[in-house]
Design an enzyme around this catalytic site. Structure first.
Site, short mmCIF file in Angstrom:
data_model
loop_
_atom_site.label_atom_id
_atom_site.label_comp_id
_atom_site.label_asym_id
_atom_site.label_seq_id
_atom_site.Cartn_x
_atom_site.Cartn_y
_atom_site.Cartn_z
N ASP A 143 -43.88 8.26 -29.61
CA ASP A 143 -43.50 9.41 -28.77
C ASP A 143 -44.01 9.24 -27.32
O ASP A 143 -43.49 9.90 -26.41
CB ASP A 143 -44.07 10.71 -29.35
CG ASP A 143 -43.69 10.94 -30.80
OD1 ASP A 143 -42.68 10.34 -31.23
OD2 ASP A 143 -44.39 11.69 -31.49
N MET A 185 -36.21 9.99 -32.32
CA MET A 185 -37.45 10.74 -32.58
C MET A 185 -38.11 11.10 -31.25
O MET A 185 -37.47 11.02 -30.20
CB MET A 185 -38.39 9.90 -33.44
CG MET A 185 -37.99 9.85 -34.90
SD MET A 185 -39.28 9.00 -35.87
CE MET A 185 -38.82 9.50 -37.51
N GLY A 186 -39.37 11.46 -31.30
CA GLY A 186 -40.09 11.79 -30.06
C GLY A 186 -40.82 13.11 -30.11
O GLY A 186 -41.47 13.51 -29.15
N HIS A 285 -36.78 6.66 -39.20
CA HIS A 285 -38.00 5.86 -39.25
C HIS A 285 -37.80 4.39 -38.91
O HIS A 285 -38.78 3.65 -38.80
CB HIS A 285 -38.67 6.03 -40.61
CG HIS A 285 -39.24 7.40 -40.76
ND1 HIS A 285 -38.45 8.49 -41.07
CD2 HIS A 285 -40.50 7.88 -40.59
CE1 HIS A 285 -39.20 9.57 -41.10
NE2 HIS A 285 -40.44 9.24 -40.81
O1 F6P Z 1 -45.10 11.22 -34.03
C1 F6P Z 1 -44.33 10.15 -34.44
C2 F6P Z 1 -43.13 10.60 -35.21
O2 F6P Z 1 -42.38 9.46 -35.58
C3 F6P Z 1 -42.24 11.62 -34.50
O3 F6P Z 1 -41.43 11.03 -33.52
C4 F6P Z 1 -41.51 12.23 -35.66
O4 F6P Z 1 -41.07 13.53 -35.38
C5 F6P Z 1 -42.55 12.24 -36.75
O5 F6P Z 1 -43.52 11.27 -36.40
C6 F6P Z 1 -42.03 11.95 -38.13
O6 F6P Z 1 -43.07 12.12 -39.04
P1 F6P Z 1 -42.99 11.67 -40.56
O7 F6P Z 1 -43.31 10.20 -40.60
O8 F6P Z 1 -44.05 12.49 -41.22
O9 F6P Z 1 -41.61 11.93 -41.03
#
Ligand code: F6P
Length: 364
Positions: A143, A185-186, A285
């Site tokens: 992020d 994401m972000g 992811h």
């Molecule tokens: O903070 C990093 C991040 O990849 C964000 O961009 C995203 O909203 C979140 O983590 C996703 O989290 P998780 O891995 O718990 O789905």
């Protein structure tokens, strides 16, 4: 002979590319320069909470092979196990912060290097104050929203992944005369979307920091079509809200909510006003994995070396940061006061506007 100093290192929060490069730099600097012992704590603070303690002694041999080149973290991590509100199997939350500091002292650590984002820094700082632990932070997150550092480890690799996706979306968009929406994401910031969108040739980039209108997006896509192009790319950060200002989230178990769905919202909202088909790609992811970029490995290495030097100088409660082509260190107290967001009038936003990209309605 005096006992060697024992240094702990752990990764905390969501993973990203380049974490192993930080652990390697910490280990090499600590063992080669200072002749200390290094212990890698498994799964974030969880390794210090577990009994028996869950850790791994690190040395040069740990890094034989592809560790430097691999994404993720070989120590493991978690973004769920806040020791102050630890989720127990029966669904209750328990304060297990004391177990973490007890584990730190049981292992005989002189200091702990925490590789994490702003959320992790907040937690470990509280742990350190309460449990007499000596902490140095290293920022990492795709992020790129950690304050006082121009780059966090993992960001440039994630940008490259998004740009790679756009390089693949553009030709299929052109072949089918389509509008492609890419949701990145972000979390609550638009660093990933804005940087990727500029590098990947987007026509529209939407980020949480700058309000937009659907009419503004439609006008931009129409002007692209009038210029003679039959396809377009829209990049939207997951943390963007609807035109009415509502967050778009997906409910998870246990009352948790996560961002997701703004791309579909845009597609549904724009469909009737566009004469092209729209398709949505949610990268998810994929952005967190992958081989770390050379830039991330360099930053990770510089951070790891500097973090160990801070321990050697007895400087704690600080975080290493990238600033003006070098590494500095800043008080963790200031880092945890907030997040680093996009300046709507800063250089990157102005670059996007200068290219004619629609990034929301002009503040002036
Ligand atoms: O903070 C990093 C991040 O990849 C964000 O961009 C995203 O909203 C979140 O983590 C996703 O989290 P998780 O891995 O718990 O789905």
């Amino acid at each position: 002979m005096a006992k060697a100093k024992r240094l702990g290192v752990l990764t905390s929060g969501g993973d990203c590319a380049g974490l192993n490069a930080v652990i390697r730099a910490v280990t090499f600097r600590a063992t080669r320069t200072y002749k200390w012992e290094v212990f890698g704590i498994r799964d974030g603070t969880q390794g210090l909470m577990s009994r028996p303690l869950d850790y791994l002694k690190l040395g040069h041999n740990t890094f034989i092979g592809d560790v430097l080149r691999a994404g993720g973290t070989f120590l493991g991590t978690t973004n769920k196990g806040n020791p102050f509100a630890y989720p127990m199997p029966d669904g209750t939350l328990k304060d297990r912060s004391g177990d973490v500091s007890d584990g730190y002292h049981e292992l005989g650590l002189s200091a702990l290097i925490v590789i994490g984002g702003d959320g992790s820094m907040r937690i470990v700082r509280r742990l350190a104050q309460q449990g007499d632990m000596k902490i140095v932070g290293v920022p990492k997150t795709i992020d790129n929203d950690v304050r006082y550092t121009e780059y966090a480890v993992g960001f440039t690799t994630a940008v490259n992944t998004c740009v790679d996706a756009m390089d693949r979306l553009a030709p299929t968009a052109a072949s089918h005369h389509r509008i492609m929406i890419l949701e990145t994401m972000g979390r609550d910031t638009g660093h990933l979307a804005l940087n990727s969108g500029i590098a990947g040739g987007a026509d529209v980039i939407l980020i949480p920091e700058i309000p937009y209108t659907l009419a503004g997006i439609v006008a931009k896509i129409r002007s692209v079509q009038e210029e003679g192009r039959n396809h377009a790319l829209i990049v939207v950060a997951e943390g963007c809200r609807t035109e009415k200002g509502e967050a778009v989230t997906v409910a998870q178990g246990g009352g948790e909510v996560r961002y997701g769905g703004i791309g579909q919202y845009l597609s549904a909202s724009l469909a009737s006003q566009m004469n092209s088909e729209i398709r949505v790609t949610v990268l998810g992811h994929v952005q967190r994995g992958g081989i770390p970029s050379a830039r991330d490995r360099v930053i990770a290495s510089a951070f790891g070396v500097h973090a160990v030097d801070l321990v050697a100088q007895g400087k704690f409660d600080r975080m290493v940061a990238w600033h003006d082509r070098g590494v500095i260190d800043v008080p963790l107290a200031s880092v945890v006061e907030g997040s680093r967001v996009i300046d709507p009038m800063g250089a990157i936003a102005q670059t996007a506007r200068g290219l004619g990209i629609y990034i929301g309605d002009d503040p002036h």
